[in-house]
Design a protein around this motif. Structure first.
Motif, PDB file in Angstrom:
ATOM      1  N   ALA A 120       0.814  -1.221   0.000  1.00 32.05           N
ATOM      2  CA  ALA A 120       0.000   0.000   0.000  1.00 32.05           C
ATOM      3  C   ALA A 120       0.841   1.262   0.000  1.00 32.05           C
ATOM      4  O   ALA A 120       0.395   2.307  -0.488  1.00 32.05           O
ATOM      5  N   LEU A 121       2.049   1.177   0.540  1.00 33.37           N
ATOM      6  CA  LEU A 121       2.927   2.347   0.616  1.00 33.37           C
ATOM      7  C   LEU A 121       4.212   2.121  -0.171  1.00 33.37           C
ATOM      8  O   LEU A 121       5.227   2.757   0.092  1.00 33.37           O
ATOM      9  N   GLY A 122       4.134   1.220  -1.129  1.00 31.84           N
ATOM     10  CA  GLY A 122       5.303   0.948  -1.952  1.00 31.84           C
ATOM     11  C   GLY A 122       6.294   0.045  -1.238  1.00 31.84           C
ATOM     12  O   GLY A 122       5.992  -0.586  -0.231  1.00 31.84           O
ATOM     13  N   HIS A 123       7.497   0.003  -1.783  1.00 29.78           N
ATOM     14  CA  HIS A 123       8.551  -0.858  -1.249  1.00 29.78           C
ATOM     15  C   HIS A 123       9.432  -0.075  -0.281  1.00 29.78           C
ATOM     16  O   HIS A 123       9.824   1.061  -0.541  1.00 29.78           O
ATOM     17  N   CYS A 124       9.729  -0.720   0.847  1.00 27.00           N
ATOM     18  CA  CYS A 124      10.695  -0.188   1.820  1.00 27.00           C
ATOM     19  C   CYS A 124      10.364   1.243   2.245  1.00 27.00           C
ATOM     20  O   CYS A 124      11.259   2.099   2.322  1.00 27.00           O
ATOM     21  N   HIS A 125       9.101   1.517   2.527  1.00 26.01           N
ATOM     22  CA  HIS A 125       8.719   2.828   3.036  1.00 26.01           C
ATOM     23  C   HIS A 125       9.492   3.069   4.337  1.00 26.01           C
ATOM     24  O   HIS A 125       9.490   2.225   5.243  1.00 26.01           O
ATOM     25  N   PRO A 126      10.182   4.210   4.465  1.00 29.68           N
ATOM     26  CA  PRO A 126      11.070   4.397   5.622  1.00 29.68           C
ATOM     27  C   PRO A 126      10.379   4.274   6.978  1.00 29.68           C
ATOM     28  O   PRO A 126      10.981   3.774   7.936  1.00 29.68           O
ATOM     29  N   GLU A 127       9.122   4.692   7.064  1.00 27.52           N
ATOM     30  CA  GLU A 127       8.435   4.587   8.357  1.00 27.52           C
ATOM     31  C   GLU A 127       8.073   3.144   8.687  1.00 27.52           C
ATOM     32  O   GLU A 127       8.055   2.756   9.859  1.00 27.52           O
ATOM     33  N   LEU A 128       7.788   2.331   7.672  1.00 26.98           N
ATOM     34  CA  LEU A 128       7.517   0.918   7.928  1.00 26.98           C
ATOM     35  C   LEU A 128       8.805   0.168   8.265  1.00 26.98           C
ATOM     36  O   LEU A 128       8.814  -0.703   9.142  1.00 26.98           O
ATOM     37  N   VAL A 129       9.881   0.509   7.589  1.00 26.33           N
ATOM     38  CA  VAL A 129      11.177  -0.081   7.914  1.00 26.33           C
ATOM     39  C   VAL A 129      11.552   0.257   9.362  1.00 26.33           C
ATOM     40  O   VAL A 129      12.014  -0.609  10.117  1.00 26.33           O
ATOM     41  N   ALA A 130      11.289   1.496   9.768  1.00 25.26           N
ATOM     42  CA  ALA A 130      11.604   1.907  11.142  1.00 25.26           C
ATOM     43  C   ALA A 130      10.749   1.154  12.155  1.00 25.26           C
ATOM     44  O   ALA A 130      11.250   0.708  13.203  1.00 25.26           O
ATOM     45  N   ALA A 131       9.456   0.993  11.856  1.00 26.08           N
ATOM     46  CA  ALA A 131       8.564   0.282  12.776  1.00 26.08           C
ATOM     47  C   ALA A 131       8.986  -1.183  12.917  1.00 26.08           C
ATOM     48  O   ALA A 131       9.004  -1.730  14.026  1.00 26.08           O
ATOM     49  N   LEU A 132       9.343  -1.809  11.798  1.00 28.21           N
ATOM     50  CA  LEU A 132       9.780  -3.207  11.828  1.00 28.21           C
ATOM     51  C   LEU A 132      11.091  -3.352  12.590  1.00 28.21           C
ATOM     52  O   LEU A 132      11.252  -4.262  13.412  1.00 28.21           O
ATOM     53  N   THR A 133      12.015  -2.452  12.334  1.00 26.45           N
ATOM     54  CA  THR A 133      13.319  -2.506  12.994  1.00 26.45           C
ATOM     55  C   THR A 133      13.178  -2.303  14.497  1.00 26.45           C
ATOM     56  O   THR A 133      13.773  -3.041  15.304  1.00 26.45           O
ATOM     57  N   GLU A 171     -13.094  -7.513   2.436  1.00 24.36           N
ATOM     58  CA  GLU A 171     -12.356  -6.312   2.010  1.00 24.36           C
ATOM     59  C   GLU A 171     -10.851  -6.573   2.011  1.00 24.36           C
ATOM     60  O   GLU A 171     -10.050  -5.662   2.224  1.00 24.36           O
ATOM     61  N   VAL A 172     -10.490  -7.826   1.772  1.00 29.59           N
ATOM     62  CA  VAL A 172      -9.074  -8.171   1.720  1.00 29.59           C
ATOM     63  C   VAL A 172      -8.354  -7.344   0.661  1.00 29.59           C
ATOM     64  O   VAL A 172      -7.260  -6.822   0.893  1.00 29.59           O
ATOM     65  N   GLN A 173      -8.977  -7.197  -0.510  1.00 33.10           N
ATOM     66  CA  GLN A 173      -8.341  -6.433  -1.585  1.00 33.10           C
ATOM     67  C   GLN A 173      -8.806  -4.979  -1.635  1.00 33.10           C
ATOM     68  O   GLN A 173      -8.035  -4.096  -2.000  1.00 33.10           O
ATOM     69  N   SER A 174     -10.027  -4.711  -1.237  1.00 34.25           N
ATOM     70  CA  SER A 174     -10.590  -3.359  -1.378  1.00 34.25           C
ATOM     71  C   SER A 174     -10.344  -2.465  -0.169  1.00 34.25           C
ATOM     72  O   SER A 174     -10.609  -1.269  -0.228  1.00 34.25           O
ATOM     73  N   GLY A 175      -9.825  -3.031   0.923  1.00 34.20           N
ATOM     74  CA  GLY A 175      -9.706  -2.273   2.166  1.00 34.20           C
ATOM     75  C   GLY A 175      -8.418  -1.500   2.333  1.00 34.20           C
ATOM     76  O   GLY A 175      -7.502  -1.572   1.520  1.00 34.20           O
ATOM     77  N   VAL A 176      -8.353  -0.744   3.406  1.00 32.67           N
ATOM     78  CA  VAL A 176      -7.193   0.062   3.823  1.00 32.67           C
ATOM     79  C   VAL A 176      -6.802   1.065   2.735  1.00 32.67           C
ATOM     80  O   VAL A 176      -5.682   1.079   2.236  1.00 32.67           O
ATOM     81  N   GLY A 177      -7.775   1.871   2.340  1.00 37.65           N
ATOM     82  CA  GLY A 177      -7.494   2.993   1.452  1.00 37.65           C
ATOM     83  C   GLY A 177      -7.514   2.685  -0.028  1.00 37.65           C
ATOM     84  O   GLY A 177      -7.426   3.594  -0.857  1.00 37.65           O
ATOM     85  N   THR A 212     -13.583  -8.549   6.668  1.00 39.99           N
ATOM     86  CA  THR A 212     -12.240  -9.112   6.684  1.00 39.99           C
ATOM     87  C   THR A 212     -11.285  -8.181   5.954  1.00 39.99           C
ATOM     88  O   THR A 212     -11.640  -7.531   4.971  1.00 39.99           O
ATOM     89  N   THR A 213     -10.067  -8.128   6.444  1.00 31.27           N
ATOM     90  CA  THR A 213      -9.057  -7.206   5.905  1.00 31.27           C
ATOM     91  C   THR A 213      -7.693  -7.881   5.973  1.00 31.27           C
ATOM     92  O   THR A 213      -7.410  -8.647   6.894  1.00 31.27           O
ATOM     93  N   ALA A 214      -6.874  -7.612   4.971  1.00 30.61           N
ATOM     94  CA  ALA A 214      -5.512  -8.156   4.931  1.00 30.61           C
ATOM     95  C   ALA A 214      -4.728  -7.339   3.908  1.00 30.61           C
ATOM     96  O   ALA A 214      -4.821  -6.121   3.914  1.00 30.61           O
ATOM     97  N   LYS A 215      -3.988  -7.989   3.012  1.00 30.00           N
ATOM     98  CA  LYS A 215      -3.235  -7.326   1.954  1.00 30.00           C
ATOM     99  C   LYS A 215      -2.642  -5.981   2.386  1.00 30.00           C
ATOM    100  O   LYS A 215      -1.626  -5.949   3.063  1.00 30.00           O
ATOM    101  N   SER A 216      -3.284  -4.869   2.030  1.00 32.02           N
ATOM    102  CA  SER A 216      -2.723  -3.547   2.325  1.00 32.02           C
ATOM    103  C   SER A 216      -2.552  -3.276   3.809  1.00 32.02           C
ATOM    104  O   SER A 216      -1.784  -2.391   4.196  1.00 32.02           O
ATOM    105  N   GLU A 242       0.176  -1.291  12.244  1.00 33.12           N
ATOM    106  CA  GLU A 242      -0.272  -0.082  12.940  1.00 33.12           C
ATOM    107  C   GLU A 242       0.274   1.172  12.259  1.00 33.12           C
ATOM    108  O   GLU A 242      -0.444   2.151  12.052  1.00 33.12           O
ATOM    109  N   ARG A 243       1.539   1.116  11.876  1.00 30.06           N
ATOM    110  CA  ARG A 243       2.131   2.280  11.217  1.00 30.06           C
ATOM    111  C   ARG A 243       1.531   2.468   9.831  1.00 30.06           C
ATOM    112  O   ARG A 243       1.258   3.602   9.412  1.00 30.06           O
ATOM    113  N   THR A 244       1.307   1.381   9.111  1.00 31.61           N
ATOM    114  CA  THR A 244       0.650   1.468   7.804  1.00 31.61           C
ATOM    115  C   THR A 244      -0.726   2.108   7.940  1.00 31.61           C
ATOM    116  O   THR A 244      -1.090   3.015   7.180  1.00 31.61           O
ATOM    117  N   PHE A 245      -1.486   1.638   8.905  1.00 24.44           N
ATOM    118  CA  PHE A 245      -2.844   2.141   9.126  1.00 24.44           C
ATOM    119  C   PHE A 245      -2.817   3.636   9.438  1.00 24.44           C
ATOM    120  O   PHE A 245      -3.625   4.409   8.909  1.00 24.44           O
TER     121      PHE A 245
END
Length: 402
Positions: free
Chosen positions: A50-63, A222-228, A247-251, A291-294
Motif C-alpha cells: 500500500a505504501l510501496g517498497h521499503c517505506h522508511p516509516e515501515l522499515v523503522a517500525a519493523l526494525t 475487504e481483503v483487496q478493497s480495504g485500507v485505502g 475481513t481485511t488483509a493485503k494492504s 499499525e504504522r501502515t494504518f
C-alpha cells in the motif's frame, strides 16, 4: 549461494509460473531485478504494498519492534496488537478484532464465526452460505469453495456443503436464493480477481435489507478493497451499507503478512476460548508494521490522493485507448483498476501483462479479459506517467503483433 529463475524450476512446487526476471530490491514504486533493470510497479504485490517498497516509516517500525518482541503466542497479548485493534475499532463499525496471517485465514474465521453464531442462536438448520460467482475469498478448502470460481475449487475431492452461488449484481437471483436457513452472505464490495466489478448501489443495499429480513450475517471481504485502496478507508464506507463482519488483509500490513476479522461485540461472543485460533495471528512484528501502515493511510490527504491518482490513470488510459482501441471500459475505484479488453482482444490479458513486463512495467490480470493495476496508494504522479508510457508501448506491441 547463487540462485536464478531456473532454480525455481528445480526446487519449487510448480503451482506458480513466475516471470523470468527475479526482483531483488525495491524502493517506492520502483523495483530492480538481478540484472539491474528498473521496473515500475503497478502490481503492488497484488494490492499488498500500500505504501510501496521499503517505506522508511515501515522499515523503522519493523526494525524497532524487531529489537523488542517477535513472537509470544496467544497465551499472552501484546501492545502492538492491542493498539492496532483499538485503531481498527475506533475508525470502523466494528467493536471486536481477531488477527490472522492472511486474507484467507481472516475469511475462514469469518465463515466459522457465522456458522457458529447461527447454530447457537437459531439452530442447526440455519447453515446455508451464499456467495457470488467470480468471487474470490482465499485458497483454504472452505474459502475456495465459497469463492465462486470452480477452476480454483475443483479437483480436491468433496467440498464443504451448504454453499450456494448467484451472479453478482443480480438482486432478483439473490432474493430467490436467500431464506431463513441462510446463516451468512459473503461478498466483495468490489470484486477483484473476478474482473474488477463494482457493485450497483441498489444491489448492495438490497442484499443488506434481505440479510436483515432473514437474520443472515453480511460478511464483506475487504481483503483487496480495504485500507485505502478505493479512496475510502474501507470500501463499505462509500456504499452506505454496513456489514456485520468485515475481513481485511493485503494492504493492512503494507507488505508484512497480517489479516484481521472485524465484527460486533454481540457476534464476537460466539467465538469463545478454544473455538478458533492462530499460532502467529496478532504477532508483535506484524501488528507493529500494520499499525504504522494504518496510521499513514488513514489520513484525509492520503485518501484524497488516491482518488486524484485514479483520475490521472483514467485520463491517460482514455488517451491510450483513443489511439489503440483495445479496451471496452476502465473499471474499478481508487488504486484498484481494471482495463477490460474489447472483443478484438478477448481472452488475451496475459499478452498485455507479458508485453508490459518486456517494457519494464509490473502489472496484473484479473481473469482472461482484464488487465489490472493495484499500485501503491502514494505512487508519485511522475511514476504513474512513466508507467503508463511504458504500458502504451506494451499495448502498441500487442496491437502490432496481431
Amino acid at each position: 549461494m547463487q540462485v536464478t529463475r531456473e532454480t525455481f524450476d528445480q526446487v519449487m512446487v510448480p503451482n506458480y509460473s513466475p516471470a523470468k526476471m527475479v526482483p531483488v530490491r525495491g524502493l517506492g514504486s520502483r523495483v530492480w531485478d538481478q540484472a539491474g533493470n528498473e521496473f515500475i510497479d503497478f502490481a503492488g504485490g497484488i494490492a499488498v504494498n500500500a505504501l510501496g517498497h521499503c517505506h522508511p516509516e515501515l522499515v523503522a517500525a519493523l526494525t524497532e519492534q524487531g529489537q523488542k518482541l517477535w513472537h509470544l503466542s496467544n497465551v499472552f497479548t501484546n501492545e502492538p496488537a492491542l493498539r492496532l485493534a483499538k485503531k481498527l475499532t475506533d475508525h470502523t463499525f466494528a467493536e471486536r478484532v481477531y488477527f490472522a496471517n492472511s486474507g484467507a485465514e481472516a475469511n475462514e474465521a469469518a465463515l466459522k464465526l457465522a456458522r457458529r453464531y447461527a447454530l447457537e442462536k437459531f439452530g442447526e438448520q440455519k447453515q446455508k452460505i451464499i456467495a457470488f460467482t467470480q468471487g474470490f475469498h482465499g485458497r483454504t478448502f472452505f474459502t475456495v469453495t465459497v469463492g465462486g470460481q470452480p477452476a480454483y475449487s475443483d479437483g480436491f475431492g468433496p467440498k464443504p456443503g451448504a454453499v450456494e452461488h448467484c451472479d453478482y449484481n443480480d438482486l432478483a437471483a439473490f432474493e430467490s436464493l436467500i431464506s431463513d436457513d441462510t446463516c451468512a452472505v459473503m461478498m466483495e464490495p468490489l470484486q477483484g480477481e473476478g474482473g474488477i466489478i463494482s457493485p450497483d448501489p441498489a444491489f448492495v443495499k438490497g442484499v443488506r435489507e434481505l440479510c436483515n429480513k432473514h437474520n443472515a450475517l453480511l460478511i464483506f471481504d475487504e481483503v483487496q478493497s480495504g485500507v485505502g485502496r478505493t479512496g475510502h478507508l474501507y470500501a463499505y464506507m462509500g456504499l452506505e451499507v454496513v456489514p456485520d463482519i468485515l475481513t481485511t488483509a493485503k494492504s493492512l500490513g503494507g507488505g508484512f503478512p497480517i489479516g484481521a476479522m472485524l465484527t460486533t461485540t454481540e457476534i464476537a461472543q460466539h467465538l469463545k476460548p478454544g473455538t478458533h485460533g492462530s499460532t502467529y495471528g496478532g504477532n508483535p512484528l506484524a501488528c507493529a508494521v500494520a499499525e504504522r501502515t494504518f496510521d499513514i493511510v488513514n489520513d484525509p490527504a492520503v485518501l484524497a490522493g488516491v482518488k486524484q491518482k485514479e483520475q490521472l490513470f483514467r485520463d491517460t488510459l482514455a488517451t491510450i485507448n483513443n489511439k489503440h482501441h483495445v479496451f471496452s471500459e476502465i473499471r474499478g475505484k481508487g488504486m484498484l483498476l481494471g482495463c477490460a479488453l474489447n472483443e478484438d482482444f478477448s481472452g488475451q490479458s496475459r499478452l498485455f501483462l507479458d508485453a508490459s513486463t518486456q517494457q519494464q512495467l509490473m502489472c496484473l490480470v484479473a481473469g482472461a479479459n482484464v488487465v489490472r493495476f493495484a499500485p501503491s496508494l502514494v505512487i508519485p504522479d511522475e511514476d504513474i506517467a512513466e508507467g503508463l508510457t511504458r504500458f502504451e508501448r506494451a499495448v502498441a506491441s500487442v496491437v502490432a503483433a496481431r
